[in-house]
Design a protein around this motif. Structure first.
Motif, mmCIF file in Angstrom:
data_model
loop_
_atom_site.group_PDB
_atom_site.id
_atom_site.type_symbol
_atom_site.label_atom_id
_atom_site.label_comp_id
_atom_site.label_asym_id
_atom_site.label_seq_id
_atom_site.Cartn_x
_atom_site.Cartn_y
_atom_site.Cartn_z
ATOM 1 N N TRP A 5 0.801 -1.223 0.000
ATOM 2 C CA TRP A 5 0.000 0.000 0.000
ATOM 3 C C TRP A 5 0.835 1.275 0.000
ATOM 4 O O TRP A 5 0.634 2.145 -0.852
ATOM 5 C CB TRP A 5 -0.958 -0.014 1.191
ATOM 6 C CG TRP A 5 -1.854 1.178 1.302
ATOM 7 C CD1 TRP A 5 -1.538 2.391 1.851
ATOM 8 C CD2 TRP A 5 -3.203 1.280 0.864
ATOM 9 N NE1 TRP A 5 -2.621 3.229 1.797
ATOM 10 C CE2 TRP A 5 -3.647 2.571 1.195
ATOM 11 C CE3 TRP A 5 -4.074 0.399 0.234
ATOM 12 C CZ2 TRP A 5 -4.940 3.005 0.914
ATOM 13 C CZ3 TRP A 5 -5.360 0.832 -0.038
ATOM 14 C CH2 TRP A 5 -5.781 2.120 0.293
ATOM 15 N N GLN B 101 3.851 1.903 -0.896
ATOM 16 C CA GLN B 101 4.622 2.063 -2.136
ATOM 17 C C GLN B 101 3.712 2.498 -3.282
ATOM 18 O O GLN B 101 4.038 3.405 -4.038
ATOM 19 C CB GLN B 101 5.332 0.755 -2.500
ATOM 20 C CG GLN B 101 6.205 0.847 -3.729
ATOM 21 C CD GLN B 101 7.414 1.748 -3.514
ATOM 22 O OE1 GLN B 101 8.104 1.637 -2.524
ATOM 23 N NE2 GLN B 101 7.662 2.649 -4.447
ATOM 24 N N THR B 102 2.535 1.873 -3.395
ATOM 25 C CA THR B 102 1.637 2.209 -4.503
ATOM 26 C C THR B 102 0.927 3.541 -4.289
ATOM 27 O O THR B 102 0.605 4.227 -5.254
ATOM 28 C CB THR B 102 0.587 1.105 -4.739
ATOM 29 O OG1 THR B 102 -0.193 0.942 -3.559
ATOM 30 C CG2 THR B 102 1.235 -0.218 -5.119
ATOM 31 N N GLN B 103 0.687 3.939 -3.033
ATOM 32 C CA GLN B 103 -0.052 5.170 -2.757
ATOM 33 C C GLN B 103 0.828 6.415 -2.763
ATOM 34 O O GLN B 103 0.420 7.462 -3.245
ATOM 35 C CB GLN B 103 -0.777 5.082 -1.417
ATOM 36 C CG GLN B 103 -1.854 4.022 -1.384
ATOM 37 C CD GLN B 103 -2.961 4.281 -2.385
ATOM 38 O OE1 GLN B 103 -3.488 5.378 -2.482
ATOM 39 N NE2 GLN B 103 -3.337 3.267 -3.139
ATOM 40 N N TYR B 104 2.047 6.306 -2.184
ATOM 41 C CA TYR B 104 2.869 7.511 -2.083
ATOM 42 C C TYR B 104 4.370 7.260 -2.232
ATOM 43 O O TYR B 104 5.186 8.089 -1.855
ATOM 44 C CB TYR B 104 2.589 8.290 -0.787
ATOM 45 C CG TYR B 104 2.403 7.440 0.448
ATOM 46 C CD1 TYR B 104 3.483 7.012 1.209
ATOM 47 C CD2 TYR B 104 1.133 7.071 0.850
ATOM 48 C CE1 TYR B 104 3.296 6.229 2.323
ATOM 49 C CE2 TYR B 104 0.940 6.292 1.965
ATOM 50 C CZ TYR B 104 2.023 5.875 2.716
ATOM 51 O OH TYR B 104 1.832 5.108 3.820
ATOM 52 N N GLY B 105 4.722 6.096 -2.802
ATOM 53 C CA GLY B 105 6.101 5.850 -3.207
ATOM 54 C C GLY B 105 7.096 5.541 -2.106
ATOM 55 O O GLY B 105 8.300 5.657 -2.320
ATOM 56 N N THR B 106 6.640 5.114 -0.944
ATOM 57 C CA THR B 106 7.532 4.760 0.153
ATOM 58 C C THR B 106 7.228 3.337 0.594
ATOM 59 O O THR B 106 6.073 3.025 0.876
ATOM 60 C CB THR B 106 7.321 5.708 1.351
ATOM 61 O OG1 THR B 106 7.531 7.041 0.917
ATOM 62 C CG2 THR B 106 8.249 5.384 2.490
ATOM 63 N N PRO B 107 8.233 2.467 0.657
ATOM 64 C CA PRO B 107 7.950 1.088 1.076
ATOM 65 C C PRO B 107 7.605 1.002 2.564
ATOM 66 O O PRO B 107 8.034 1.851 3.357
ATOM 67 C CB PRO B 107 9.258 0.356 0.776
ATOM 68 C CG PRO B 107 10.310 1.410 0.798
ATOM 69 C CD PRO B 107 9.646 2.677 0.342
#
Length: 127
Positions: free
Chosen positions: A57, A59-65
Motif C-alpha cells: 500500500w 509504495q503504490t499510494q505515495y512511493g515509500t515502502p
C-alpha cells in the motif's frame, strides 16, 4: 461532516490480520474485493476503527515502502484479559509478554499480530 480518524495496518496477509482483530471484538464492516484475499478491510469496535491493507500500500499510494520489523503497536482494552489470552493461545497467537500488574491497576499483556507487530491487551480499572 463526520469527524473520524483511523489507522491503516500494513499487513503481509490482510485477511489473517483482519481475523486477528475480529478475535479482539472488532467487526468487519467492508472488504474489497468482496471475495478472495482482500486489498482493504475496514473494522470497528465501538467507536474505534481501523483498516487493514497490504504491505504494498504505501509504495503504490505515495512511493515509500513499508518498514521492516514492527510497524506499529496497537493498544486494545478487553473485559477479561485471562480469557482473551487463553482464546488467543488456542488460536496459536504468540504471547510476547505475560500479563503484569501495572501500578495504576491495569493488567497488561502483549501478543503479536500475524505480522509480528506488538498488540498490548489491557484490563482493569477502565472496565
Amino acid at each position: 461532516m463526520q469527524e473520524r480518524a483511523f489507522p491503516l495496518i500494513f499487513a503481509e496477509r490482510v485477511s489473517a490480520t483482519a481475523e486477528f482483530y475480529e478475535r479482539l471484538g472488532f467487526t468487519r464492516l467492508r472488504q474489497d474485493p468482496p471475495e478472495g484475499e482482500p486489498a482493504y478491510v475496514s473494522l470497528r469496535r465501538g467507536t474505534a476503527e481501523l483498516a487493514v491493507v497490504p504491505t504494498a500500500w504505501p509504495q503504490t499510494q505515495y512511493g515509500t515502502p513499508a518498514g521492516r520489523g514492527p510497524r506499529f503497536e496497537m493498544f486494545v482494552l478487553v473485559d477479561d484479559l485471562d480469557t482473551t489470552l487463553k482464546d488467543l493461545a488456542d488460536a496459536s497467537v504468540p504471547l510476547l509478554r505475560a500479563a503484569v500488574e501495572m501500578p495504576w491497576g491495569e493488567r497488561i499483556a502483549y501478543v503479536a499480530d500475524p505480522d509480528g507487530n506488538p498488540v498490548a491487551l489491557a484490563a482493569g480499572p477502565h472496565s
